[in-house]
Write a protein that holds these residues in place. Structure first.
Motif, PDB file in Angstrom:
ATOM      1  N   ALA A 127       0.828  -1.213   0.000  1.00 48.47           N
ATOM      2  CA  ALA A 127       0.000   0.000   0.000  1.00 48.47           C
ATOM      3  C   ALA A 127       0.856   1.254   0.000  1.00 48.47           C
ATOM      4  O   ALA A 127       0.628   2.191  -0.780  1.00 48.47           O
ATOM      5  N   VAL A 128       1.876   1.282   0.880  1.00 49.10           N
ATOM      6  CA  VAL A 128       2.744   2.458   0.975  1.00 49.10           C
ATOM      7  C   VAL A 128       3.548   2.655  -0.305  1.00 49.10           C
ATOM      8  O   VAL A 128       3.684   3.775  -0.816  1.00 49.10           O
ATOM      9  N   ALA A 129       4.085   1.557  -0.854  1.00 49.66           N
ATOM     10  CA  ALA A 129       4.858   1.645  -2.093  1.00 49.66           C
ATOM     11  C   ALA A 129       3.987   2.123  -3.254  1.00 49.66           C
ATOM     12  O   ALA A 129       4.426   2.907  -4.103  1.00 49.66           O
ATOM     13  N   SER A 130       2.735   1.672  -3.286  1.00 50.89           N
ATOM     14  CA  SER A 130       1.812   2.090  -4.349  1.00 50.89           C
ATOM     15  C   SER A 130       1.508   3.579  -4.261  1.00 50.89           C
ATOM     16  O   SER A 130       1.462   4.282  -5.277  1.00 50.89           O
ATOM     17  N   MET A 131       1.298   4.086  -3.030  1.00 48.95           N
ATOM     18  CA  MET A 131       1.049   5.515  -2.853  1.00 48.95           C
ATOM     19  C   MET A 131       2.263   6.339  -3.265  1.00 48.95           C
ATOM     20  O   MET A 131       2.140   7.394  -3.889  1.00 48.95           O
ATOM     21  N   ALA A 132       3.459   5.859  -2.916  1.00 48.01           N
ATOM     22  CA  ALA A 132       4.687   6.571  -3.275  1.00 48.01           C
ATOM     23  C   ALA A 132       4.883   6.594  -4.786  1.00 48.01           C
ATOM     24  O   ALA A 132       5.235   7.632  -5.370  1.00 48.01           O
ATOM     25  N   ASN A 133       4.638   5.473  -5.429  1.00 46.15           N
ATOM     26  CA  ASN A 133       4.776   5.384  -6.882  1.00 46.15           C
ATOM     27  C   ASN A 133       3.785   6.315  -7.581  1.00 46.15           C
ATOM     28  O   ASN A 133       4.128   7.010  -8.548  1.00 46.15           O
ATOM     29  N   LEU A 134       2.549   6.348  -7.084  1.00 44.93           N
ATOM     30  CA  LEU A 134       1.523   7.210  -7.667  1.00 44.93           C
ATOM     31  C   LEU A 134       1.890   8.686  -7.489  1.00 44.93           C
ATOM     32  O   LEU A 134       1.675   9.505  -8.382  1.00 44.93           O
ATOM     33  N   ALA A 135       2.456   9.030  -6.323  1.00 44.48           N
ATOM     34  CA  ALA A 135       2.846  10.414  -6.057  1.00 44.48           C
ATOM     35  C   ALA A 135       3.884  10.888  -7.070  1.00 44.48           C
ATOM     36  O   ALA A 135       3.818  12.017  -7.572  1.00 44.48           O
ATOM     37  N   VAL A 136       4.849  10.027  -7.385  1.00 46.77           N
ATOM     38  CA  VAL A 136       5.879  10.376  -8.364  1.00 46.77           C
ATOM     39  C   VAL A 136       5.281  10.449  -9.763  1.00 46.77           C
ATOM     40  O   VAL A 136       5.530  11.388 -10.530  1.00 46.77           O
ATOM     41  N   LEU A 137       4.453   9.476 -10.092  1.00 48.22           N
ATOM     42  CA  LEU A 137       3.872   9.383 -11.429  1.00 48.22           C
ATOM     43  C   LEU A 137       2.954  10.556 -11.744  1.00 48.22           C
ATOM     44  O   LEU A 137       2.989  11.113 -12.853  1.00 48.22           O
ATOM     45  N   ARG A 138       2.142  10.979 -10.760  1.00 48.62           N
ATOM     46  CA  ARG A 138       1.135  12.018 -10.992  1.00 48.62           C
ATOM     47  C   ARG A 138       1.535  13.403 -10.486  1.00 48.62           C
ATOM     48  O   ARG A 138       0.768  14.355 -10.605  1.00 48.62           O
ATOM     49  N   GLY A 139       2.718  13.529  -9.913  1.00 48.04           N
ATOM     50  CA  GLY A 139       3.157  14.841  -9.428  1.00 48.04           C
ATOM     51  C   GLY A 139       2.418  15.305  -8.194  1.00 48.04           C
ATOM     52  O   GLY A 139       2.091  16.487  -8.073  1.00 48.04           O
ATOM     53  N   TYR A 140       2.145  14.392  -7.259  1.00 51.46           N
ATOM     54  CA  TYR A 140       1.470  14.759  -6.018  1.00 51.46           C
ATOM     55  C   TYR A 140       2.439  15.486  -5.085  1.00 51.46           C
ATOM     56  O   TYR A 140       3.662  15.407  -5.246  1.00 51.46           O
ATOM     57  N   VAL A 141       1.895  16.190  -4.096  1.00 52.22           N
ATOM     58  CA  VAL A 141       2.718  16.918  -3.126  1.00 52.22           C
ATOM     59  C   VAL A 141       2.424  16.417  -1.713  1.00 52.22           C
ATOM     60  O   VAL A 141       1.353  15.858  -1.446  1.00 52.22           O
ATOM     61  N   ARG A 142       3.376  16.649  -0.822  1.00 49.26           N
ATOM     62  CA  ARG A 142       3.193  16.257   0.578  1.00 49.26           C
ATOM     63  C   ARG A 142       2.334  17.303   1.284  1.00 49.26           C
ATOM     64  O   ARG A 142       2.697  18.477   1.332  1.00 49.26           O
ATOM     65  N   PRO A 143       1.201  16.922   1.833  1.00 55.47           N
ATOM     66  CA  PRO A 143       0.343  17.895   2.529  1.00 55.47           C
ATOM     67  C   PRO A 143       0.881  18.231   3.918  1.00 55.47           C
ATOM     68  O   PRO A 143       1.544  17.400   4.547  1.00 55.47           O
ATOM     69  N   GLU A 144       0.584  19.444   4.362  1.00 55.93           N
ATOM     70  CA  GLU A 144       0.894  19.825   5.736  1.00 55.93           C
ATOM     71  C   GLU A 144      -0.323  19.506   6.596  1.00 55.93           C
ATOM     72  O   GLU A 144      -1.408  20.033   6.367  1.00 55.93           O
ATOM     73  N   ILE A 145      -0.136  18.642   7.586  1.00 57.50           N
ATOM     74  CA  ILE A 145      -1.230  18.251   8.463  1.00 57.50           C
ATOM     75  C   ILE A 145      -1.113  19.021   9.775  1.00 57.50           C
ATOM     76  O   ILE A 145      -0.058  19.005  10.419  1.00 57.50           O
TER      77      ILE A 145
END
Length: 215
Positions: free
Chosen positions: A9-27
């Motif tokens: 799950a974590v690896a999939s989210m990381a891969n998607l973030a790179v692929l789609r240009g996602y950003v790290r949110p400030e919580i």
């Protein structure tokens, strides 16, 4: 197996973030939510053309946002997009946006779409009202609520009265004062911004461009 599942799950989210240009949110622990140039994660992956990004600033003096606009203009997409972004941020994922600051949310409540449960003796309107009542009963001041076309399952004036009352209740009830996106075709609802201090209006912009209508 559980550890492999978590890693997947974590690896999939990381891969998607790179692929789609996602950003790290400030919580943060505050109630403010600010999403700059946010995108719908599913629509963006499916559309042939570029997804038109949207901003959201909600919380504090902007507790309830009334969203109006014509049919097929993207009101529902905007609501779902923001709910998904908040959910993704709080599960530890990067998010589809240029920047995002997400105040903690205890739960995300949605009342979207129209369907019946005939085998249970519930019409479309009854399902809508049961779901709305559940939200009004269980949402807290830390919740995020998405409401789409509440009141459409009945006559115009009855539906408008229900929608109006729901917004007033969410605004005035201290324990249920949730951050709320409320999409509606009842343009009379825009008047609520003049009556209640924490209600604001959003509308979908429409332009004519080269014989086409652009939302």
């Amino acid at each position: 197996a559980e550890r492999v599942g978590r890693l997947d799950a974590v690896a999939s989210m990381a891969n998607l973030a790179v692929l789609r240009g996602y950003v790290r949110p400030e919580i943060g622990e505050g109630e403010g939510i600010e999403i700059i140039e946010g995108r719908h994660p599913v629509m963006e992956a499916s559309l042939l053309e570029a997804f038109v990004p949207n901003d959201l600033c909600i919380g504090g003096e902007k507790q309830i946002l009334i969203v109006t606009g014509p049919n097929m203009a993207g009101k529902n997409t905007f609501l779902r997009q923001m709910a998904l972004t908040i959910l993704m941020a709080q599960m530890g994922s990067f998010v589809p946006a240029k920047a995002a600051k997400i105040g903690l949310v205890d739960r995300v409540f949605t009342r979207v779409g129209a369907h019946d449960r005939l085998l249970e003796g519930q019409s479309t309107f009854m399902v809508e009202m049961i779901e709305t009542a559940t939200i009004l009963r269980e949402a807290t001041s830390s919740s995020f609520v998405v409401l789409d076309e509440v009141g459409r399952g009945t006559s115009t004036y009855d539906g408008l009265s229900i929608a109006w009352s729901v917004v007033e209740y969410l605004h005035e009830s201290p324990e249920h004062r949730a951050r709320t996106l409320f999409a509606t075709h009842y343009h009379e609802m825009a008047e609520l911004a003049k009556l209640w201090p924490r209600v604001s209006n959003l509308t979908v912009e429409v332009r004519e461009w080269r014989d086409e209508v652009v939302f």
